[in-house]
Each structure stands twice: as structure tokens, then as C-alpha cells.
Design a protein around this motif. Structure first.
Motif, PDB file in Angstrom:
ATOM      1  N   LEU A  11       8.703  53.711   7.070  1.00 18.06           N
ATOM      2  CA  LEU A  11       9.454  52.821   7.943  1.00 18.06           C
ATOM      3  C   LEU A  11       8.826  51.432   7.903  1.00 18.06           C
ATOM      4  O   LEU A  11       7.614  51.290   8.076  1.00 18.06           O
ATOM      5  N   VAL A  12       9.655  50.425   7.653  1.00 17.46           N
ATOM      6  CA  VAL A  12       9.189  49.041   7.611  1.00 17.46           C
ATOM      7  C   VAL A  12      10.082  48.207   8.529  1.00 17.46           C
ATOM      8  O   VAL A  12      11.304  48.379   8.531  1.00 17.46           O
ATOM      9  N   ILE A  13       9.470  47.322   9.254  1.00 21.31           N
ATOM     10  CA  ILE A  13      10.203  46.465  10.177  1.00 21.31           C
ATOM     11  C   ILE A  13      10.830  45.296   9.420  1.00 21.31           C
ATOM     12  O   ILE A  13      10.190  44.741   8.503  1.00 21.31           O
ATOM     13  N   PRO A  14      12.045  44.947   9.757  1.00 21.74           N
ATOM     14  CA  PRO A  14      12.676  43.801   9.078  1.00 21.74           C
ATOM     15  C   PRO A  14      11.799  42.552   9.106  1.00 21.74           C
ATOM     16  O   PRO A  14      11.109  42.293  10.095  1.00 21.74           O
ATOM     17  N   SER A  15      11.821  41.833   8.019  1.00 23.48           N
ATOM     18  CA  SER A  15      11.062  40.600   7.754  1.00 23.48           C
ATOM     19  C   SER A  15       9.634  40.883   7.303  1.00 23.48           C
ATOM     20  O   SER A  15       8.950  39.945   6.863  1.00 23.48           O
ATOM     21  N   GLN A  16       9.187  42.124   7.424  1.00 19.76           N
ATOM     22  CA  GLN A  16       7.838  42.461   6.984  1.00 19.76           C
ATOM     23  C   GLN A  16       7.823  42.749   5.477  1.00 19.76           C
ATOM     24  O   GLN A  16       8.841  42.648   4.791  1.00 19.76           O
ATOM     25  N   THR A  17       6.641  43.115   4.983  1.00 20.99           N
ATOM     26  CA  THR A  17       6.474  43.401   3.561  1.00 20.99           C
ATOM     27  C   THR A  17       6.346  44.894   3.325  1.00 20.99           C
ATOM     28  O   THR A  17       5.509  45.560   3.958  1.00 20.99           O
ATOM     29  N   VAL A 118      12.208  54.885   2.027  1.00 21.85           N
ATOM     30  CA  VAL A 118      11.767  53.765   2.844  1.00 21.85           C
ATOM     31  C   VAL A 118      12.967  53.271   3.648  1.00 21.85           C
ATOM     32  O   VAL A 118      14.016  52.949   3.075  1.00 21.85           O
ATOM     33  N   THR A 119      12.797  53.233   4.938  1.00 25.29           N
ATOM     34  CA  THR A 119      13.841  52.752   5.833  1.00 25.29           C
ATOM     35  C   THR A 119      13.379  51.452   6.477  1.00 25.29           C
ATOM     36  O   THR A 119      12.251  51.367   6.967  1.00 25.29           O
ATOM     37  N   VAL A 120      14.250  50.446   6.428  1.00 25.08           N
ATOM     38  CA  VAL A 120      13.942  49.163   7.072  1.00 25.08           C
ATOM     39  C   VAL A 120      14.734  49.101   8.366  1.00 25.08           C
ATOM     40  O   VAL A 120      15.969  49.059   8.355  1.00 25.08           O
ATOM     41  N   SER A 121      14.019  49.122   9.466  1.00 21.58           N
ATOM     42  CA  SER A 121      14.675  49.149  10.769  1.00 21.58           C
ATOM     43  C   SER A 121      13.700  48.698  11.834  1.00 21.58           C
ATOM     44  O   SER A 121      12.499  48.957  11.751  1.00 21.58           O
ATOM     45  N   ALA A 122      14.262  48.064  12.857  1.00 24.25           N
ATOM     46  CA  ALA A 122      13.438  47.661  13.990  1.00 24.25           C
ATOM     47  C   ALA A 122      13.238  48.821  14.950  1.00 24.25           C
ATOM     48  O   ALA A 122      12.464  48.730  15.901  1.00 24.25           O
TER      49      ALA A 122
END
Length: 122
Positions: A11-17, A118-122
Motif C-alpha cells: 500500500l502506497v499513499i498518493p503522491s508518495q514514492t 501494489v495499491t495506491v490509496s489514501a
């Protein structure tokens, strides 16, 4: 037997790397004629090539992702790493590392990792 194994956060937060590592066993990433690649598959879409790093450390990236992509390697640990910056939900995908072989006019992806979601989500 050549084995590739992806690792990294799911899981990755939007705008992050986004940062993923591919650990390789059974072959050296410094061997000529092989290109160590990152590929992804988003939901409902086909495979998308992200880029690769060569045996001598040269990198090539997809034009559509080039501004946000960096592939590096650690030859002492026989692994290579993907970094994708400024991620958005559109970067949600299963990410694969793979070996591309170019030997004697034969070109193919001969070994793949199992893939990591990998999921990009807040």
C-alpha cells in the motif's frame, strides 16, 4: 534455476514514492545479454513495460513513465530496485520483475517473479 522475488509495501499513499526490490538467485545481474526488467499489470489492462537495467548498469525507461521512474541495483546483493515517484491510484497494479534474454537472435522474457500487488490509496 533462476528465481526472481519481488518485495515491498503493498500500500502506497498518493503522491508518495513506490519502492520495490527484486531479489535474484541462480543468476548474476551482471551477466551480459540479460536485461533486468520491471513490468506491471493494472486491473483490466494488459502488461505495461516500465523499464530495465542492463548488466553494466545502464537504464532504459518507458517514455510515459520516464519522468517518475528510477531503476537501480546492488550487485553485492544481486538485486535491483524500482522507484516510481508521485504515484496516483492509476499506478495501482501487480508489479513483476523479469529477466529479458537477448542471446543469439533469440529475445524473450525467460524468468519472472510471482508479482506483487501494489495499491495506491489514501
Amino acid at each position: 534455476q533462476v528465481r526472481l522475488q519481488e518485495s515491498g509495501p503493498g500500500l502506497v499513499i498518493p503522491s508518495q514514492t513506490l519502492s520495490l526490490t527484486c531479489n535474484v538467485s541462480g543468476a548474476s545481474i551482471t551477466t551480459n545479454h540479460y536485461f533486468w526488467s520491471w513490468i506491471r499489470q493494472s486491473p483490466g489492462k494488459g502488461l505495461e513495460w516500465i523499464g530495465y537495467i542492463t548488466a553494466i548498469g545502464t537504464t532504459y525507461y518507458s517514455p510515459s513513465l520516464k519522468s517518475r521512474t528510477s531503476i537501480s541495483r546492488d550487485t553485492s546483493k544481486n538485486r535491483f530496485t524500482l522507484q516510481l515517484s508521485s504515484v496516483t491510484p492509476g499506478d495501482t497494479a501487480v508489479y513483476f520483475c523479469a529477466r529479458y534474454a537477448a542471446i543469439h537472435y533469440v529475445y524473450l522474457y525467460d524468468f519472472w517473479g510471482q508479482g506483487t500487488q501494489v495499491t495506491v490509496s489514501a
